[in-house]
Design a protein around this motif. Structure first.
Motif, PDB file in Angstrom:
ATOM      1  N   UNK A   1       0.850  -1.182   0.000  1.00  0.00           N
ATOM      2  CA  UNK A   1       0.000   0.000   0.000  1.00  0.00           C
ATOM      3  C   UNK A   1       0.887   1.234   0.000  1.00  0.00           C
ATOM      4  N   UNK A   2       0.510   2.215  -0.798  1.00  0.00           N
ATOM      5  CA  UNK A   2       1.202   3.499  -0.841  1.00  0.00           C
ATOM      6  C   UNK A   2       0.230   4.534  -0.291  1.00  0.00           C
ATOM      7  N   UNK A   3       0.560   5.096   0.865  1.00  0.00           N
ATOM      8  CA  UNK A   3      -0.329   6.071   1.490  1.00  0.00           C
ATOM      9  C   UNK A   3       0.047   7.460   0.979  1.00  0.00           C
ATOM     10  N   UNK A   4      -0.850   8.029   0.184  1.00  0.00           N
ATOM     11  CA  UNK A   4      -0.648   9.359  -0.387  1.00  0.00           C
ATOM     12  C   UNK A   4      -1.189  10.376   0.616  1.00  0.00           C
ATOM     13  N   UNK A   5      -0.370  11.337   1.025  1.00  0.00           N
ATOM     14  CA  UNK A   5      -0.758  12.251   2.106  1.00  0.00           C
ATOM     15  C   UNK A   5      -1.770  13.305   1.675  1.00  0.00           C
ATOM     16  N   UNK A   6      -3.023  12.898   1.570  1.00  0.00           N
ATOM     17  CA  UNK A   6      -4.091  13.816   1.207  1.00  0.00           C
ATOM     18  C   UNK A   6      -5.214  13.653   2.219  1.00  0.00           C
TER      19      UNK A   6
ATOM     20  N   UNK B   1     -13.200   8.525  -6.950  1.00  0.00           N
ATOM     21  CA  UNK B   1     -13.201   8.541  -5.497  1.00  0.00           C
ATOM     22  C   UNK B   1     -13.307   9.985  -4.999  1.00  0.00           C
ATOM     23  N   UNK B   2     -14.453  10.370  -4.412  1.00  0.00           N
ATOM     24  CA  UNK B   2     -14.629  11.760  -3.980  1.00  0.00           C
ATOM     25  C   UNK B   2     -13.774  12.118  -2.770  1.00  0.00           C
ATOM     26  N   UNK B   3     -13.170  11.106  -2.105  1.00  0.00           N
ATOM     27  CA  UNK B   3     -12.347  11.384  -0.938  1.00  0.00           C
ATOM     28  C   UNK B   3     -10.950  11.840  -1.317  1.00  0.00           C
ATOM     29  N   UNK B   4     -10.621  11.780  -2.612  1.00  0.00           N
ATOM     30  CA  UNK B   4      -9.256  12.050  -3.025  1.00  0.00           C
ATOM     31  C   UNK B   4      -9.205  13.179  -4.037  1.00  0.00           C
ATOM     32  N   UNK B   5      -9.392  14.389  -3.552  1.00  0.00           N
ATOM     33  CA  UNK B   5      -9.264  15.562  -4.406  1.00  0.00           C
ATOM     34  C   UNK B   5      -7.891  16.172  -4.191  1.00  0.00           C
ATOM     35  N   UNK B   6      -7.377  16.829  -5.181  1.00  0.00           N
ATOM     36  CA  UNK B   6      -6.058  17.441  -5.068  1.00  0.00           C
ATOM     37  C   UNK B   6      -4.940  16.427  -5.124  1.00  0.00           C
ATOM     38  N   UNK B   7      -5.189  15.319  -5.842  1.00  0.00           N
ATOM     39  CA  UNK B   7      -4.205  14.240  -5.878  1.00  0.00           C
ATOM     40  C   UNK B   7      -2.877  14.655  -6.485  1.00  0.00           C
ATOM     41  N   UNK B   8      -2.895  15.534  -7.484  1.00  0.00           N
ATOM     42  CA  UNK B   8      -1.644  15.944  -8.116  1.00  0.00           C
ATOM     43  C   UNK B   8      -0.700  16.609  -7.139  1.00  0.00           C
TER      44      UNK B   8
ATOM     45  N   UNK C   1       6.761   8.224   2.494  1.00  0.00           N
ATOM     46  CA  UNK C   1       5.672   7.365   2.003  1.00  0.00           C
ATOM     47  C   UNK C   1       6.158   6.439   0.897  1.00  0.00           C
ATOM     48  N   UNK C   2       6.942   6.965  -0.042  1.00  0.00           N
ATOM     49  CA  UNK C   2       7.464   6.138  -1.134  1.00  0.00           C
ATOM     50  C   UNK C   2       8.432   5.079  -0.617  1.00  0.00           C
ATOM     51  N   UNK C   3       9.340   5.471   0.281  1.00  0.00           N
ATOM     52  CA  UNK C   3      10.314   4.512   0.808  1.00  0.00           C
ATOM     53  C   UNK C   3       9.654   3.419   1.635  1.00  0.00           C
TER      54      UNK C   3
END
Length: 192
Positions: A18-23, A86-93, A106-108
């Protein structure tokens, strides 16, 4: 110019984590990792390639491409699954661009959980197919804003689509001297 460490790659080891993207509270993106291996099993990669899947597809559909990119470029390839509606993930860029700053925890963490030992290389390429190419370009634009573009080698879109104008990102990347490449079939209604 040939990358300095392409010789010696004899295989590709794969792993999933799993990669946790900080959003917001964090967006959990199941991700496949592809590690180019030397004859002794070690990984001495030149850099990282973020390979984003297209609209209504999944990262696993790109496994052959990811494996070939890892082997031929001696790069660690990650294919995260980001679900487009997925409406929970806005501003992904912007959130993804932040993952390429600092020590990149997060990547490491995700790479280590997928079987990689050590710290990921600094240099990276952002790439994607179809709408994933658009997202890769968006991420790249934000790396100019946050300083991570110092390690960005460029953007590669595979039949990338703009989904509207992305003049801001293209202008920012051009100003930073970062190329955008488009590998595409002739333009059709679905890829303009």
């Amino acid at each position: 110019t040939a990358p300095p460490k392409t010789n010696g790659v004899t295989g590709v080891k794969t792993g999933t984590s799993d990669l946790v993207i900080p959003s917001g509270n964090g967006y959990n993106a199941p991700s496949d990792w592809y590690f180019p291996t030397q004859a002794d099993g070690s990984v001495q990669a030149n850099g990282i390639i973020w390979l984003q899947h297209g609209f209504l597809s999944f990262g696993g559909w790109y496994s052959d491409m990811a494996r070939q990119l890892a082997q031929e470029t001696n790069s660690i390839v990650v294919t995260p699954n980001i679900f487009w509606f997925d409406p929970l993930f806005e501003g992904e860029g912007e959130a993804i661009a932040e993952m390429f700053t600092g020590t990149r925890p997060a990547l490491n963490i995700s790479a280590n959980q997928a079987g990689f030992q050590g710290t990921l290389p600094e240099k990276f390429i952002l790439s994607g197919h179809s709408a994933g190419g658009r997202l890769a370009t968006t991420i790249a634009g934000y790396t100019v804003d946050n300083g991570a573009a110092a390690d960005l080698l460029g953007v590669v879109m595979f039949d990338g689509v703009s989904m509207g104008s992305f003049t801001t990102e293209v202008t920012a990347l051009a100003g930073a001297g970062k190329p955008i490449y488009q590998i595409a079939a002739p333009a059709q209604i679905w890829n303009v």
